[in-house]
Design an enzyme around this catalytic site. Structure first.
Site, PDB file in Angstrom:
ATOM      1  N   TRP A 101     -11.268  25.030  21.837  1.00  0.00           N
ATOM      2  CA  TRP A 101     -11.357  25.789  20.586  1.00  0.00           C
ATOM      3  C   TRP A 101     -12.641  26.602  20.522  1.00  0.00           C
ATOM      4  O   TRP A 101     -12.641  27.736  20.023  1.00  0.00           O
ATOM      5  CB  TRP A 101     -11.185  24.860  19.383  1.00  0.00           C
ATOM      6  CG  TRP A 101      -9.854  24.172  19.448  1.00  0.00           C
ATOM      7  CD1 TRP A 101      -9.612  22.844  19.650  1.00  0.00           C
ATOM      8  CD2 TRP A 101      -8.568  24.803  19.407  1.00  0.00           C
ATOM      9  NE1 TRP A 101      -8.259  22.608  19.713  1.00  0.00           N
ATOM     10  CE2 TRP A 101      -7.592  23.785  19.565  1.00  0.00           C
ATOM     11  CE3 TRP A 101      -8.136  26.119  19.233  1.00  0.00           C
ATOM     12  CZ2 TRP A 101      -6.221  24.052  19.564  1.00  0.00           C
ATOM     13  CZ3 TRP A 101      -6.763  26.386  19.231  1.00  0.00           C
ATOM     14  CH2 TRP A 101      -5.830  25.361  19.399  1.00  0.00           C
ATOM     15  N   ASP A 171     -17.108  24.618  13.255  1.00  0.00           N
ATOM     16  CA  ASP A 171     -15.681  24.308  13.069  1.00  0.00           C
ATOM     17  C   ASP A 171     -15.587  22.783  13.021  1.00  0.00           C
ATOM     18  O   ASP A 171     -15.874  22.107  14.003  1.00  0.00           O
ATOM     19  CB  ASP A 171     -14.896  24.869  14.255  1.00  0.00           C
ATOM     20  CG  ASP A 171     -13.415  24.468  14.247  1.00  0.00           C
ATOM     21  OD1 ASP A 171     -13.004  23.668  13.385  1.00  0.00           O
ATOM     22  OD2 ASP A 171     -12.677  24.962  15.127  1.00  0.00           O
ATOM     23  N   LYS A 195      -5.500  18.146  10.091  1.00  0.00           N
ATOM     24  CA  LYS A 195      -5.840  16.985  10.904  1.00  0.00           C
ATOM     25  C   LYS A 195      -6.316  15.818  10.035  1.00  0.00           C
ATOM     26  O   LYS A 195      -5.946  14.684  10.263  1.00  0.00           O
ATOM     27  CB  LYS A 195      -6.925  17.358  11.921  1.00  0.00           C
ATOM     28  CG  LYS A 195      -6.455  18.439  12.888  1.00  0.00           C
ATOM     29  CD  LYS A 195      -7.584  18.967  13.746  1.00  0.00           C
ATOM     30  CE  LYS A 195      -7.139  20.108  14.629  1.00  0.00           C
ATOM     31  NZ  LYS A 195      -6.091  19.770  15.595  1.00  0.00           N
TER      32      LYS A 195
END
Length: 360
Positions: A101, A171, A195
């Site tokens: 990511w 993030d 999540k």
């Protein structure tokens, strides 16, 4: 059918209590005669939902008044572009690459500014967090970027990088609200909620007000300008209303559980059950350097692909779902987010012990 233990990396397990509450309110939210799914985002009922959700996350994270909380769409991946677009001043940013990511975020940012990759753990398949205590960061970078918890590889920054005075952007998609953090150490904290907080479709951006450009560059799409969203209280257009409503319920559930200190303790106890087993297993091995292990995502392998596949299939039959590792690394991965009960982790370890005795 009984509920399974869902170890999916996202969309992921939600608190059963929240799902039951939402089910009770599905047809009639607090006597208004309609579902939140059908409700106008301009209604006083929805305004109350989003206001309460914002206040609850502010309470949980102790977010200072000079930070805006935005409930947006497009997932964390859309912020890969929004971040450089909104923070670009000198046209340069520093990225620390600790997984897929961060890698994708850096590649996207490169469309808008110069990216310095100041540290990486790619040399050992992202199985550790690089030393970030004395990074070679140019003086004129606009920000330093990290992915704080790496869902795929199971690593976590337990110590934030030394940004040499530059704005830190993080993030936190897969560790959101899993433990207390000092918001003031960051310029921007953001994450997709699917999540650890709610259903897919919402991304929360927490941004210090002075970082929101007051003069929006004409090249920045209206919907990606944080000023647009901040000025409209996240209601510039129709937001993901139902997702925000569920997030709000999860915030209240975390408060009821005792807040982020209690959540951290709960998560540490769960992770210890699994890591202790892995550290003593003759068949299964964890793949992460112990000091950099995540409390949320635990990857492990047997060292034999056929045995890994057999384990995943038999675990599924036993009601332990979504244990297959990410396609880029293989093996297995157990995501044990806030809503995963301790009993679920214990059930997984009991099954692993049984599998080990039958396959050694």
């Amino acid at each position: 059918m009984a509920r399974v233990y869902n170890f999916s990396a996202g969309p992921a397990v939600l608190p059963e209590e929240v799902l039951k509450e939402a089910a009770e309110e599905m047809l009639d939210y607090k006597g208004c005669g309609m579902s939140v799914m059908e409700m106008s985002h301009r209604s006083k009922e929805f305004q109350q939902i989003i206001d309460e959700a914002e206040q609850d996350i502010r309470d949980l994270m102790k977010i200072p008044d000079n930070y805006k909380v935005l409930f947006l769409q497009g997932g964390a991946s859309q912020q890969f572009a929004a971040i450089p677009m909104n923070l670009k001043k000198n046209g340069k940013a520093a990225y620390i690459i600790t997984g897929q990511w961060a890698k994708k975020a850096a590649a996207e940012a490169e469309k808008y500014l110069e990216v310095q990759r100041v540290a990486s753990s790619a040399d050992k398949t992202f199985s550790y967090i690089p030393d970030c205590s004395d990074l070679d960061i140019d003086d004129d970078v606009d920000y330093v970027y990290i992915c704080e918890n790496n869902t795929i590889y199971g690593t976590k920054f337990h110590e934030l990088p030394n940004t040499k005075g530059h704005t830190l952007v993080a993030d936190v998609s897969s560790c959101f609200l899993s433990e207390p953090i000092d918001v003031e150490k960051y310029g921007v904290i953001y994450g997709g909620v699917q999540k650890n907080i709610g259903p897919a479709g919402v991304v929360i951006v927490i941004v210090r007000e002075d970082l929101i450009p007051q003069e929006v560059d004409i090249s920045v799409p209206t919907m990606l300008a944080w000023k647009t969203q901040a000025d409209a209280g996240s209601l510039y257009n129709t937001p993901p209303c139902y997702g925000i409503y569920i997030c709000g319920k999860v915030f209240q559930w975390i408060k009821k559980m005792g807040g982020l200190e209690a959540m951290k303790k709960h998560n540490e106890e769960k992770a210890k059950i699994l890591y202790d087993f892995l550290d003593n297993s003759k068949l299964f091995q964890g793949t992460v350097v112990p000091k950099d292990r995540s409390l949320m995502n635990v990857p492990f392998v047997t060292g034999n692909e056929e045995l890994d596949a057999k384990f995943v299939a038999e675990a599924k039959a036993a009601g332990l779902e979504n244990l297959k590792g990410h396609r880029t690394v293989g093996g297995m991965r157990a995501s044990i987010y806030n809503a995963m009960p301790k009993e679920g982790v214990q059930a997984l370890v009991d099954f692993m012990r049984k599998f080990e005795s039958e396959n050694m």
